[in-house]
Motif scaffolding. Sequence first.
Motif, PDB file in Angstrom:
ATOM      1  N   LEU A  20     -38.636 -11.484   5.660  1.00 18.67           N
ATOM      2  CA  LEU A  20     -38.277 -10.009   5.492  1.00 18.67           C
ATOM      3  C   LEU A  20     -37.931  -9.364   6.542  1.00 18.67           C
ATOM      4  O   LEU A  20     -36.896  -8.336   6.610  1.00 18.67           O
ATOM      5  CB  LEU A  20     -39.401  -9.586   4.730  1.00 18.67           C
ATOM      6  N   LYS A  75     -34.450  -7.442   6.526  1.00 16.05           N
ATOM      7  CA  LYS A  75     -34.430  -6.061   6.323  1.00 16.05           C
ATOM      8  C   LYS A  75     -34.745  -4.973   7.700  1.00 16.05           C
ATOM      9  O   LYS A  75     -34.532  -3.672   7.702  1.00 16.05           O
ATOM     10  CB  LYS A  75     -35.305  -5.666   5.276  1.00 16.05           C
ATOM     11  N   THR A 116     -39.533  -3.212   5.806  1.00 16.40           N
ATOM     12  CA  THR A 116     -40.128  -4.094   5.259  1.00 16.40           C
ATOM     13  C   THR A 116     -41.572  -3.301   4.678  1.00 16.40           C
ATOM     14  O   THR A 116     -42.045  -2.953   5.855  1.00 16.40           O
ATOM     15  CB  THR A 116     -40.294  -5.239   5.923  1.00 16.40           C
TER      16      THR A 116
END
Length: 195
Positions: free
Chosen positions: A28, A32, A37
């Motif tokens: 993640l 991102k 996140t």
Amino acid sequence: MQENKTPVPNAARRAAMRERLITAARILFAEKGYAETSTPEIVKAAEVTRGALYHHFDGKEALFAAVAEAEAQAVTQAIEAAARVPGAEGLEAGSRAYFSAMAVPGRARILLVDGPAVLGAAAMDEIDAGGGRRALRMGLASAGTGLDEAGLDALAVVVSAAFDRAALAIAEGAEPAPYEAAMAALMGAAIRPRS
């Protein structure tokens, strides 16, 4: 008939849970970024409870620090595995290994963008000093620079920063070859003995 199940020791379960959280968070954070996140996303991706996350880490920042440390360790291991030959040859192999290791998707973002922003420059410097920079310093010392210990330490800091800047440019879409050539030229100049 019942299956004979061997219980997993608590330490092994804790290590597995911690690794599961780090792996899910790494994906993640790489995709991102840290700011985008959320901890609920991490918990969902890891398929654990929120309590499990907070049992192993003080929060998202502590989990991110564990991810950054793991990423830095992976880079260091790649460099050390490639640079087993002493001297200029090992230094060149280590340089190529660094660029290959930093080409792993999301790694430059974690280590060079979000790391300093989230953990601070001093914390990231400490992570680098014990890993990639240490390997670089050993390579420079082995190749011969003609510098004393303080000069060698300073050279490792400066060259490490140049490597990071080159890796960041490549991660942001720049063609790798010119940066790799520039670093090779810089390294060649650094290992010329001083008179």
